[in-house]
Design an enzyme around this catalytic site. Structure first.
Site, mmCIF file in Angstrom:
data_model
loop_
_atom_site.group_PDB
_atom_site.id
_atom_site.type_symbol
_atom_site.label_atom_id
_atom_site.label_comp_id
_atom_site.label_asym_id
_atom_site.label_seq_id
_atom_site.Cartn_x
_atom_site.Cartn_y
_atom_site.Cartn_z
ATOM 1 N N LYS A 143 54.674 42.182 49.412
ATOM 2 C CA LYS A 143 55.117 43.518 48.998
ATOM 3 C C LYS A 143 54.534 43.846 47.622
ATOM 4 C CE LYS A 143 59.488 46.048 48.295
ATOM 5 N NZ LYS A 143 60.964 45.939 48.402
ATOM 6 N N SER A 156 66.826 45.857 51.249
ATOM 7 C CA SER A 156 65.415 46.192 51.481
ATOM 8 C C SER A 156 64.602 45.135 52.213
ATOM 9 C CB SER A 156 64.732 46.516 50.152
ATOM 10 O OG SER A 156 65.171 47.762 49.677
ATOM 11 N N SER A 197 63.149 48.911 51.393
ATOM 12 C CA SER A 197 61.894 49.293 50.804
ATOM 13 C C SER A 197 60.735 48.376 51.172
ATOM 14 C CB SER A 197 62.035 49.314 49.283
ATOM 15 O OG SER A 197 62.366 48.020 48.786
#
Lengths: 465, 61
Positions: free
Chosen positions: A76, A176, A152
């Site tokens: 990420k 997330s 996210s």
């Protein structure tokens, strides 16, 4: 590329495949589908293929660094890597941030022989919703590209589901990791707060943030956690205690285990009718694996969810206020609105949220005196349509923020679908630092079910080829 | 300060030095009452009355 990490590790050692082949296959899926799915912000083809070739040479020479050796993983893009800048999918983040090189978690994966394939999409700064007016991809769900993949850690979730890599790192402040895991039909673990160091990760809520593994299976998450867990003094929240042997605890049996279930059906206005039946089927599998399943009621459910949202708002606002003042328009609309909530929260409100967390910890510890694990749905419904996406609607559907207020380990595993064909997840929660029990339950469940093996239709053509 | 969201929200945003658009302020005003109610519920948690907050401070940096 639709292998689990565990299966791929076996295939690498039996000579059925190579790390280079796995990495190239993932990039081939990305070549075909990344424009539609919005997974990568940056690919590291050259360095990844070099690392894969090195892993192949090492394995051929009998140098075996463990189950992640030669495995392609994505990161990420709020976690620093040696390859260069981290963007947090934002125009605002100073591109000098992250020049310290690999975050400890990435360094540990690399030392274990993993192949880092690139940096992945996220909500901007891990909060808000995608803004089509900003120069970043809008992540989409491989099960239905009109729908959001969750966030996210969007790119880690939809990238694993699409087969672009076998696993990856996400972060979880209010859900997330678990939200994209449930939305994309994969497995994602938020381990105990402090179990994995978060140094080298752009902060959102300092006392709620976790970096954790996302992959196809609980066994894969166990293999990844075994590598990334452990103390690092550069993270003030990192806890110095021994790391369990998560992999050897995956026996497949839940004999003697007592599991509490709270369906939380009335906790969200967005609960779909089919959720009750899907959850009942999932808990029946836990019973069949040997567990005793009993009803429980989570204490202070709304208050602890609020405690996470208040704390996240206040703590993220502290980080962002200066940039919000001077660069409001550079933020995505969803992100600046979500972070600005912190300006509407008082200092006293934030401290009171922290006191409610403490009270909640004690109440939930009492609950865990009677059960070994607690299960709930991860979300009240499937992933929403991107066109209808709002931050409040996302939070209103999730049963994840509660556990960020408390710090317990919580994992989402696939447990079925909505009537519209969107994945649903089962959330398995353990006592603090008892990730081993959470992973063992997830593994036992996945030995009895095949939801985690399903492949989205849009990429199944590549599987057939 | 007034409890009226149309007064409170713009005042707090101005005090913070933030300059959202009128449309964004309208959204924040609309969302404020539910959020304020949820926060107020935190103050009603009896079990938290004598709790220490989950804030860790150590004298050594």
């Amino acid at each position: 590329m639709y292998l689990s990490i565990t299966d791929a590790a076996a295939a690498l050692r039996s000579g059925e495949t190579t790390s280079v082949a796995l990495t190239e296959a993932g990039y081939a899926v990305a070549d075909a589908h990344d424009e539609a799915l919005g997974v990568y912000l940056r690919r590291f083809d050259e360095t990844a293929l070099a690392a894969a070739a090195k892993a192949d040479e090492e394995l051929a020479a009998g140098v075996d660094k463990g189950p992640l050796h030669g495995i392609p993983l994505g990161i990420k893009d709020i976690i620093a890597t040696d390859e260069g800048e981290t963007t947090a999918q934002s125009l605002v983040l100073d591109r000098e941030w992250g020049t310290m090189g690999d975050a400890p978690v990435v360094a540990r994966l690399r030392a274990a022989g993993a192949v880092i394939t690139g940096k992945l999409t996220t909500m901007e700064y891990a909060i808000g919703i995608p803004d089509v007016e900003k120069p970043f991809p809008v992540p989409r769900n491989p099960w239905n590209t009109d729908h959001y993949p969750g966030g996210s850690s969007s790119g880690t979730g939809n990238g694993v589901a699409a087969g672009m890599f076998l696993g990856g790192l996400g972060t979880d402040t209010g859900g997330s990791i678990r939200y994209p895991a449930t939305s994309c039909g994969i497995t994602g673990l938020k381990q105990t707060f402090g179990r994995v160091p978060k140094f080298g990760c752009v902060p959102l809520g300092y006392s709620y943030d976790h970096i954790g593994p996302m992959a196809r299976t609980a066994a894969d998450c166990a293999a990844m956690l075994a590598v990334i867990a452990g103390h690092d003094a550069r993270d003030a929240c990192s806890v110095d205690r021994p790391v369990d042997d998560y992999v050897s605890g995956l026996t497949g049996s839940l004999e003697g285990m007592r599991i509490g279930v709270d369906p939380l059906l009335a906790a969200s206005e967005l609960t779909v009718p089919e959720l009750e039946e899907v959850l009942a089927a999932a808990t029946a599998e836990l019973t069949a694996a040997g567990a005793t399943v009993v009803p429980v009621e989570l204490p202070l459910y709304k208050e602890l969810t609020t405690a996470t949202m208040v704390g996240m708002a206040a703590e993220s606002y502290a980080y962002h206020r200066g940039d919000l003042q001077s660069r409001w328009a550079d933020y995505g609309s969803g992100t600046r609105m979500a972070v600005s909530i912190g300006a509407l929260v008082s200092g006293g409100d934030h401290v009171q949220a922290q006191r409610v967390r403490r009270a909640g910890q004690k109440m939930v510890a009492e609950l865990f005196a009677d059960v070994d694990l607690i299960v709930t749905p991860t979300s009240a419904c499937g992933a929403p349509e991107i066109e209808k996406l709002t931050f409040d609607a996302i939070i209103g559907a999730l049963h994840t923020p509660y556990w960020n207020a408390l710090g317990n380990p919580a994992m989402s595993v696939p447990m079925g679908y909505t009537r519209d064909g969107l994945p649903l997840g089962l959330q398995i929660v353990g006592r603090p630092f008892d990730e081993a029990a959470v992973l063992a339950a997830g593994h036992a469940y996945q030995l009895r079910t095949d939801w985690h093996t399903h492949v989205p239709a849009m990429v199944s053509d590549l599987l057939a080829a | 300060m007034s409890a009226d969201p149309t007064v409170v929200v713009p005042a707090l945003l101005t005090a913070a030095g933030l300059a959202p658009s009128a449309e964004e302020v309208a959204v924040m005003i609309a969302e404020y009452p539910a959020r304020a109610q949820a926060i107020e519920a935190l103050w009603a948690v009896e079990a938290a009355r004598y709790e220490e907050p989950c804030v860790v401070f150590r004298a050594e940096p």
